[in-house]
Design a protein around this motif. Structure first.
Motif, short mmCIF file in Angstrom:
data_model
loop_
_atom_site.label_atom_id
_atom_site.label_comp_id
_atom_site.label_asym_id
_atom_site.label_seq_id
_atom_site.Cartn_x
_atom_site.Cartn_y
_atom_site.Cartn_z
N ARG A 229 -60.78 55.64 -12.45
CA ARG A 229 -62.22 55.73 -12.80
C ARG A 229 -63.04 54.70 -12.03
O ARG A 229 -64.19 54.96 -11.69
N ALA A 230 -62.43 53.53 -11.79
CA ALA A 230 -63.19 52.43 -11.17
C ALA A 230 -62.93 52.31 -9.68
O ALA A 230 -63.31 51.33 -9.06
N VAL A 231 -62.28 53.34 -9.12
CA VAL A 231 -61.82 53.23 -7.74
C VAL A 231 -62.98 53.01 -6.75
O VAL A 231 -62.82 52.31 -5.75
N ARG A 232 -64.14 53.53 -7.08
CA ARG A 232 -65.27 53.40 -6.14
C ARG A 232 -65.91 52.00 -6.18
O ARG A 232 -66.67 51.65 -5.31
N THR A 233 -65.59 51.26 -7.25
CA THR A 233 -66.20 49.93 -7.37
C THR A 233 -65.35 48.84 -6.71
O THR A 233 -65.74 47.68 -6.67
N ILE A 234 -64.19 49.22 -6.22
CA ILE A 234 -63.30 48.22 -5.60
C ILE A 234 -63.96 47.72 -4.32
O ILE A 234 -64.40 48.50 -3.49
N ARG A 235 -64.01 46.38 -4.22
CA ARG A 235 -64.58 45.79 -3.02
C ARG A 235 -63.47 45.20 -2.15
O ARG A 235 -62.50 44.65 -2.69
N PRO A 236 -63.60 45.31 -0.83
CA PRO A 236 -62.57 44.71 0.02
C PRO A 236 -62.50 43.19 -0.23
O PRO A 236 -63.55 42.54 -0.34
N GLY A 237 -61.30 42.67 -0.32
CA GLY A 237 -61.13 41.23 -0.56
C GLY A 237 -61.39 40.83 -1.99
O GLY A 237 -61.53 39.66 -2.30
N GLY A 238 -61.48 41.82 -2.86
CA GLY A 238 -61.78 41.51 -4.27
C GLY A 238 -60.55 41.20 -5.10
O GLY A 238 -60.66 41.00 -6.29
N GLY A 239 -59.37 41.17 -4.49
CA GLY A 239 -58.15 40.84 -5.22
C GLY A 239 -57.63 42.04 -5.99
O GLY A 239 -57.61 42.03 -7.23
N LEU A 240 -57.20 43.06 -5.27
CA LEU A 240 -56.72 44.31 -5.88
C LEU A 240 -55.53 44.05 -6.81
O LEU A 240 -55.45 44.58 -7.92
N ASN A 241 -54.63 43.19 -6.34
CA ASN A 241 -53.42 42.89 -7.10
C ASN A 241 -53.75 42.29 -8.46
O ASN A 241 -53.29 42.75 -9.50
N SER A 242 -54.56 41.23 -8.44
CA SER A 242 -54.94 40.54 -9.68
C SER A 242 -55.70 41.49 -10.59
O SER A 242 -55.50 41.48 -11.81
N TRP A 243 -56.55 42.31 -9.99
CA TRP A 243 -57.37 43.26 -10.76
C TRP A 243 -56.47 44.27 -11.48
O TRP A 243 -56.65 44.56 -12.66
N LEU A 244 -55.47 44.76 -10.74
CA LEU A 244 -54.54 45.75 -11.32
C LEU A 244 -53.77 45.14 -12.49
O LEU A 244 -53.68 45.73 -13.57
N TYR A 245 -53.24 43.94 -12.27
CA TYR A 245 -52.47 43.29 -13.35
C TYR A 245 -53.36 42.97 -14.55
O TYR A 245 -52.92 43.01 -15.68
N GLN A 246 -54.61 42.61 -14.25
CA GLN A 246 -55.54 42.31 -15.34
C GLN A 246 -55.75 43.56 -16.21
O GLN A 246 -55.75 43.48 -17.44
#
Lengths: 196, 262
Positions: A59-76
């Motif tokens: 659902r939030a895939v479009r809000t992902i910003r480059p360098g935004g910490g995808l890994n940490s975001w996913l685990y969060q």
């Protein structure tokens, strides 16, 4: 996940590539499911949490910003979903959420030449580890699991759980100390009675 | 032994190989001369090794198929709200904000036009100081309790967050000086308590980065000899009595008496 991998996945997911999400799920399902299982201690709940977490990512895939910490975001997302699930489970009767009984302990890596005694001993230790993991708090468990099984640095763990670096260090120390106390003594194997 | 707390905090990172070379050397030096910490290090490392028999649980092979099915089942259906063009939503929002702005503006101008009704002059001047003093005492009590109850003998090296507590002490000392100045002799008991507190806060602010139990004992003795916590409690009780019984409110001194009338 290295920063380069993270950037690659971020670009693919944000670009709207239809196969990107499926590839992402295939690449991360074990990590997501692993943390979900450690938090919920139940395979049915773990699958539910992992599915909900991936749906939130979708659902939030479009809000992902480059360098935004995808890994940490996913685990969060996984951690928060699991905590919500645990809270809900503690309110609702157990049967409404999962029809399954207590799960079998997590299997270990295949032993190259396991004698029956060594195998039984390893199985016993795995059961004791599983029992010990239920004795530590959710936060302590999450920090330990992310460090031990997911190889996250303490800084990344702190970002994933929304805590300070000092708190992450403290949780890791406390979890190790508690696990050491739980696994230290030469207690008998918990239940099951499979020990020869 | 000195430095145990700091070194124990480094043990988990050392076990996972996350420690920088400098810190690792410092830890190794400490472990070489402290058998207790060396034993703790060995025990924790052995605990971590035990987890080798257990791998992380893996997702079932048909995970994607089940997820896809669920996503399809739970996909949101297009609602009527989606059909409303974006510009219309923006326009509606702007109208609402404009209306709200006009309403707030009118309310504010109406309020300033009203004549100011004089109330008790004493309460206007005194309330902020007493409130701030009450808040100040509460914060001081929490800080002192955290420090005097810190058990440095325990193994948790993260139990006492000293940098934060020292910083808070400094801030409270500055605030104490301002409060005493504002009180200006109107409440001698509170001023004496603030002075006593200043002494304790100074001791906390000057604690070494790695204090031992003797340092905490000095602060604990100071708190006990001056009955700081008892006095804070007494002040709170006095304040709550004043609040509950309007007739028991402190009588303003001298010249304030004239201003105290409506």
């Amino acid at each position: 996940m290295s920063p380069r991998d993270e950037a690659r996945w971020t670009d693919r997911l944000a670009s709207g590539d239809p196969s990107a999400f499926r590839d992402f799920v295939e690449a991360y399902k074990n990590k997501v499911y692993g943390l979900a299982y450690e938090m919920t201690r139940n395979h049915a709940d773990a699958e539910d949490v992992a599915q909900v977490a991936f749906m939130k990512v979708h659902r939030a895939v479009r809000t992902i910003r480059p360098g935004g910490g995808l890994n940490s975001w996913l685990y969060q997302i996984v951690y928060n979903t699991a905590v919500d699930h645990i809270r809900k489970r503690s309110i609702l009767p157990r049967e409404t959420l999962s029809p399954f009984g207590p799960d079998a302990p997590v299997e270990g890596p295949p032993d190259p030449a396991p004698g029956p005694e060594a195998e039984a001993e390893a199985a016993c230790l795995r059961r004791r580890i599983d029992a010990a993991l239920t004795k530590i708090s959710e936060r302590e468990r999450a920090v330990f699991i992310l460090r031990h099984y997911h190889d996250l640095k303490l800084k990344e763990i702190a970002a994933s759980l929304g805590i300070t670096l000092g708190a992450a260090k403290s949780y890791l120390f406390r979890s190790l100390r508690k696990l050491q106390k739980e696994l230290g003594g030469a207690e008998p194997c918990p239940d099951k009675g499979e020990r020869p | 032994m000195r430095g145990c707390r700091v070194c124990r905090g480094l043990i988990p990172e050392a076990i996972y190989g996350d420690l920088e070379a400098g810190s690792r050397e410092k830890l190794d030096r400490h472990l070489a001369r402290c058998p207790e910490c060396a034993c703790l290090f060995a025990d924790l490392a052995a605990t971590v090794r035990k987890f080798d028999v257990r791998t992380a649980p893996a997702a079932p092979p048909e995970f994607w198929e089940r997820l896809e099915k669920r996503m399809a089942a739970e996909a949101p259906r297009p609602s009527r709200a989606v059909l409303v063009p974006r510009w219309a939503c923006g326009l509606a929002g702007a109208v609402v904000i404009l209306a709200l702005g006009i309403f707030i503006g009118r309310e504010l101008t109406r309020r300033t036009a009203q004549p100011v009704v004089a109330t008790r002059a004493v309460s206007q001047g005194a309330a902020p100081v007493t409130l701030r003093a009450a808040h100040y005492l509460k914060r001081s009590r929490v800080l002192i309790l955290a420090v005097v109850n810190a058990d440095l003998a325990t193994e948790d090296p993260f139990g006492l967050n000293l940098p934060l507590q020292k910083k808070t002490s400094e801030a409270l000392m500055i605030e104490a000086a301002a409060l005493k100045k504002e009180l200006g002799g109107t409440d001698r008991r509170l001023e004496r308590l603030l002075s006593d507190l200043e002494m304790i806060l100074l001791q906390i602010a000057n604690l070494k980065p790695d204090p031992d139990s003797a340092d905490i004992d000095v602060i604990r003795a100071g708190v006990e000899s001056r009955d700081i916590l008892f006095k804070i409690q007494l002040d709170e009780a006095r304040r709550s009595t004043n609040k509950s019984g309007a007739g028991l409110a402190p009588v303003p001194r001298g010249g304030d008496l004239a201003r105290a009338t409506v």
